[in-house]
Design a protein around this motif. Sequence first.
Motif, mmCIF file in Angstrom:
data_model
loop_
_atom_site.group_PDB
_atom_site.id
_atom_site.type_symbol
_atom_site.label_atom_id
_atom_site.label_comp_id
_atom_site.label_asym_id
_atom_site.label_seq_id
_atom_site.Cartn_x
_atom_site.Cartn_y
_atom_site.Cartn_z
ATOM 1 N N HIS A 319 0.840 -1.207 0.000
ATOM 2 C CA HIS A 319 0.000 0.000 0.000
ATOM 3 C C HIS A 319 0.873 1.256 0.000
ATOM 4 C CE1 HIS A 319 -4.157 -1.315 0.243
ATOM 5 N NE2 HIS A 319 -3.894 -2.137 1.225
ATOM 6 N N TYR A 322 2.466 1.850 -3.369
ATOM 7 C CA TYR A 322 1.491 2.391 -4.316
ATOM 8 C C TYR A 322 1.238 3.876 -4.053
ATOM 9 C CZ TYR A 322 0.379 -2.443 -5.701
ATOM 10 O OH TYR A 322 0.435 -3.736 -6.175
ATOM 11 N N HIS A 323 1.176 4.262 -2.790
ATOM 12 C CA HIS A 323 1.007 5.683 -2.475
ATOM 13 C C HIS A 323 2.218 6.489 -2.945
ATOM 14 C CE1 HIS A 323 -2.222 4.684 0.643
ATOM 15 N NE2 HIS A 323 -2.773 5.564 -0.162
ATOM 16 N N SER A 365 -0.316 6.305 5.113
ATOM 17 C CA SER A 365 -0.716 5.235 4.210
ATOM 18 C C SER A 365 -1.639 4.255 4.917
ATOM 19 C CB SER A 365 0.524 4.504 3.679
ATOM 20 O OG SER A 365 0.159 3.406 2.869
ATOM 21 N N CYS A 369 -5.457 3.626 3.563
ATOM 22 C CA CYS A 369 -5.330 2.531 2.592
ATOM 23 C C CYS A 369 -6.486 1.552 2.629
ATOM 24 C CB CYS A 369 -4.015 1.766 2.821
ATOM 25 S SG CYS A 369 -4.044 0.677 4.271
ATOM 26 N N LYS A 486 -3.275 5.306 -7.823
ATOM 27 C CA LYS A 486 -3.158 4.109 -6.989
ATOM 28 C C LYS A 486 -4.193 3.073 -7.417
ATOM 29 C CE LYS A 486 -2.979 2.647 -2.123
ATOM 30 N NZ LYS A 486 -4.007 1.610 -2.089
ATOM 31 N N SER A 489 -7.860 -1.638 -4.354
ATOM 32 C CA SER A 489 -7.529 -2.775 -3.491
ATOM 33 C C SER A 489 -8.403 -3.977 -3.835
ATOM 34 C CB SER A 489 -7.729 -2.401 -2.021
ATOM 35 O OG SER A 489 -6.896 -1.320 -1.645
ATOM 36 N N ALA A 498 -3.712 -5.010 -0.748
ATOM 37 C CA ALA A 498 -3.131 -4.173 -1.792
ATOM 38 C C ALA A 498 -3.171 -4.938 -3.107
ATOM 39 C CB ALA A 498 -1.692 -3.801 -1.425
#
Length: 513
Positions: A319, A322-323, A365, A369, A486, A489, A498
Amino acid sequence: MTFALFQLLAPDNSVDSFFIACFVAATVFVGLKWGRGLDELSAIPIIGPSGWFASCQGARVFEKHAYKMVQEGVKKYPGQMFRVPRMGWTVVVSGRRMINELRAARDTDLSLDKSVEQSLQSKYTVGPSIGNADRSHMRVIQSELTRNISIFFDDLHDEMCAAFSDNITFENGEEWISIPASSAIMSIVARTSNRVFVGLPLCRDKAFLASNMEFASSIMGTAQRMNRWPVFLQPLVGTVLSPYKKHLPKLTGHIGAMVARRMHEDDALGVDRPDRPRDAISWLLNHYAPGQAEMEMIVMRVMLLNFVGIHTTTNAFTHALYHLAAHPEYIAPLRAEVEEVIAKEGWTSLAMREMHRVDSFLRESGRVCEGNCLVLHRRVVKDGGFTFSDGTTLPKGTLVAAAVPPAHYNADTYTDPETFDGFRFSRLREADPTKYQMVTTDCDYVQFGHGQHACPGRFFAVNELKAMLAHLVLHYEVQFEGGPQKPKSDWLDDVALANTTARVLFRKRVLLQ
């Protein structure tokens, strides 16, 4: 007898056929079960289908749309209780007052262990030797693993660097390479964690690591399938599906000889010898009297440490990656902090504590997330039920949890809560450096739970996460192929995994000498 019944119900040896064959009996039971549940919890509103058999459908809907259903419940009933359909009802609470009540409740009233035992189906997924009475693996996490972070940090950092290099490889003069992020991060985390759990060379054994990851996936998948069925059928389903029985021979083959040798050495040479390895095997053996430990119970507890540590850390770091790829403007300031702190403290656990921006980025995050939509899972074990301060009594056996969205997106606590702000918490720490750390829990930040049962492994996990993020920004540039967005999920019931298929572009930095 179980095998014979399985043959009768599913003569083609198909587990899915077995499930279908059980449907008639299950349907009758579920109707009665939900009818009783509706009476006992009738004052608590429902999100999703209601009624005897509509709730069965609702449980399947919750598996795929848990986050939306929890959001809907919070919006309709702010600060109140509602319930969502599973194989039985889960009552959801929200707001600081009720989260505090969950946090402060005695184990004899609301039990975390009984909730985990039911949701994980531990008797069948990880075996009968993992019982609530023997919590040596938890004591290892709470004591030795946390106390020794500074001692084994050099080994952790060494393995992390090697694992990054082995999983992110550049060939033939490539400038940017595309990496399947989730699988690469899991490999890095598995190696880094096992450098501490079992040491070299086993932590680099691909077959051992693959068995770990396969076993962990089987635990989650089996528990999910078992929890779709009524309680009276779960022993039968669990006996048929048990991943513990399937994987134990392979897992024992990888680590059993090492455990047996270590047990023999402890008996013959004592536990105070200077050359005794410092790893999870030794730490686990510390919690048993001579001759009390058995090889299988130690093997399974090492595997359980892997299950608990590797997948949660992998999910959290993926996660965060990805951020970072979606917000590349954070790379330069994060890198500047890492370079400054490492120049002063070197690669040490003390350096990790000084990286406030790295810590803030990871905490933020975790806040946004969607890692979990429900936390603080408990089961009512008090005779006569448990009564909240609003007067609502939940009967014995009820599952209850706290909603994450209203805590993590509370506008009274967080400015512009819907926006990802990587340095939100480092700015807040300027006034008080002891607050707003990633390991700190409160009613407005429940990624690791809250209270006496907050995740005991978070101190080790956060050190590992910070070391990985620091290494990443120091050695690589990252971005998404299709622009800074992003990926969505993958939801597994109330947990947001993620995205497991997304790829991230990496470019190696040329470090000046």
